[in-house]
Design an enzyme around this catalytic site. Structure first.
Site, short mmCIF file in Angstrom:
data_model
loop_
_atom_site.label_atom_id
_atom_site.label_comp_id
_atom_site.label_asym_id
_atom_site.label_seq_id
_atom_site.Cartn_x
_atom_site.Cartn_y
_atom_site.Cartn_z
N GLU A 59 3.81 -5.76 8.78
CA GLU A 59 2.50 -5.61 8.10
C GLU A 59 2.05 -6.92 7.44
O GLU A 59 0.87 -7.06 7.09
CB GLU A 59 2.57 -4.50 7.05
CG GLU A 59 2.64 -3.11 7.66
CD GLU A 59 2.75 -1.99 6.63
OE1 GLU A 59 2.57 -0.83 7.02
OE2 GLU A 59 3.02 -2.26 5.44
N HIS A 71 0.83 -1.22 0.00
CA HIS A 71 0.00 0.00 0.00
C HIS A 71 0.86 1.27 0.00
O HIS A 71 0.44 2.31 0.49
CB HIS A 71 -0.94 0.00 1.22
CG HIS A 71 -0.21 -0.12 2.52
ND1 HIS A 71 -0.62 -0.95 3.54
CD2 HIS A 71 0.91 0.48 2.98
CE1 HIS A 71 0.22 -0.85 4.55
NE2 HIS A 71 1.15 0.02 4.24
C1 DHB Z 1 6.19 3.03 2.50
C2 DHB Z 1 5.64 1.77 2.77
C3 DHB Z 1 4.56 1.67 3.65
O1 DHB Z 1 3.99 0.48 3.98
C4 DHB Z 1 4.01 2.80 4.22
O2 DHB Z 1 2.93 2.67 5.03
C5 DHB Z 1 4.55 4.05 3.96
C6 DHB Z 1 5.65 4.17 3.09
C7 DHB Z 1 7.35 3.18 1.54
O3 DHB Z 1 7.95 2.18 1.11
O4 DHB Z 1 7.65 4.32 1.18
FE FE Z 2 2.53 0.75 5.65
#
Ligand code: DHB
Ligand code: FE
Length: 280
Positions: A240, A12
């Site tokens: 996650e 996400h």
């Molecule tokens: C990113 C990944 C994430 O799961 C998130 O919530 C915010 C940023 C990233 O890779 O930039």
């Molecule tokens: Fe995230």
């Protein structure tokens, strides 16, 4: 009766939303990621689910450190998306299905999952990025959504085993709904990434690919990972992946992967995209 037609996994990463707004899908950096969603959208166009149960983690928009439920579920008629930073454009509210939400809530609580009930809930990039990768919001979002939020912000977070069991209970609850409703369930977030501290930028492709294989063939083994295992192997935000465990629990015993695609890095994250068929 309701039927869970399949499961979808996706990251996400907020930068995906910015890339979509800028129309960068064919850009050399982004193309290998966006190409992975083409078969997913084709499958969705064919199956045409009525409802998407989206298991995701809120990142501080609806819940903050003062109040974080371990598991929460929406029971609203709609879920607004509001500005949370990241340069993301606000999207139209996502429609809910309060009747199915309450059916699920009744059954989860009866099954000893004392889930937090949200009759008002805003949804962040954890939910709307996956939605916008699958469907256009114009003229309207084509599915109703039931958000299921899992705490990954404030330790202690729920274990993979607990998430897997929640998924099993959620699956039973959904399939006992008497209306003819086609349900797709999303496990969002992950895969490996760490956004902070000494190991910022950490990605573990081997771990991610193994996880994608075993989410199909051996979810019981994945359910034995501890939170510390995830942090060590997949980075602090790699936890996650517990959302994938909820999704997998809801699908039941045997599934087959109709589509599987991995690309890393996108922003700071290993991105895994899968469609799991529940009819196997
Ligand atoms: C990113 C990944 C994430 O799961 C998130 O919530 C915010 C940023 C990233 O890779 O930039
Ligand atoms: Fe995230």
């Amino acid at each position: 009766m309701a039927k869970i037609v399949g499961g979808i996994t996706t990251s996400h990463i907020p930068a995906i939303g910015v890339a979509m707004t800028k129309g960068l899908q064919q850009d050399p950096y982004w193309k290998p990621l966006f190409d992975g969603y083409v078969p997913v959208r084709e499958w969705l166009d064919e199956v045409k689910p009525d409802v998407a149960v989206i298991v995701y983690n809120d990142h501080g928009l609806n819940f903050f450190l003062d109040l974080i439920p371990t598991f929460a579920i929406g029971a609203a008629a709609e879920y607004p998306n509001v500005d949370e930073g990241w340069g993301l454009k606000e999207l139209p509210a996502v429609p809910g299905d309060p009747e199915l939400s309450w059916h699920v809530i009744e059954n989860l609580v009866a099954d000893e999952f004392d889930i937090t009930i949200c009759q008002e809930m805003t949804v962040d990039h954890g939910l709307v990025i996956p939605m916008s990768l699958m469907w256009s919001h114009e003229p309207n979002w084509p599915v109703k959504v039931i958000p299921v939020a899992v705490n990954t912000v404030q330790h202690p977070i729920p274990t993979a085993a607990r998430c897997y069991k929640l998924g099993q209970s959620l699956g039973k609850a959904l399939e006992s709904y008497p209306e003819d409703t086609k349900v797709v369930i999303f496990g969002t977030g992950g895969m490996s990434h760490q956004l902070q501290g000494e190991r910022a930028g950490f990605i573990n492709k081997d771990f991610d690919l193994d996880f994608m294989e075993r989410i199909v063939s051996d979810p019981d083994a994945l359910a034995r990972y501890s939170t510390t295992d995830f942090v060590r192997e997949a980075g602090s935000e790699g936890v996650e992946l517990i959302m994938w465990m909820v999704m997998r629990g809801a699908l039941g015993g045997k599934v087959s992967a109709l589509h599987s695609h991995y690309h890393a890095p996108i922003s700071n994250t290993g991105a895994g995209i899968m469609v799991l068929d529940n009819a196997a």
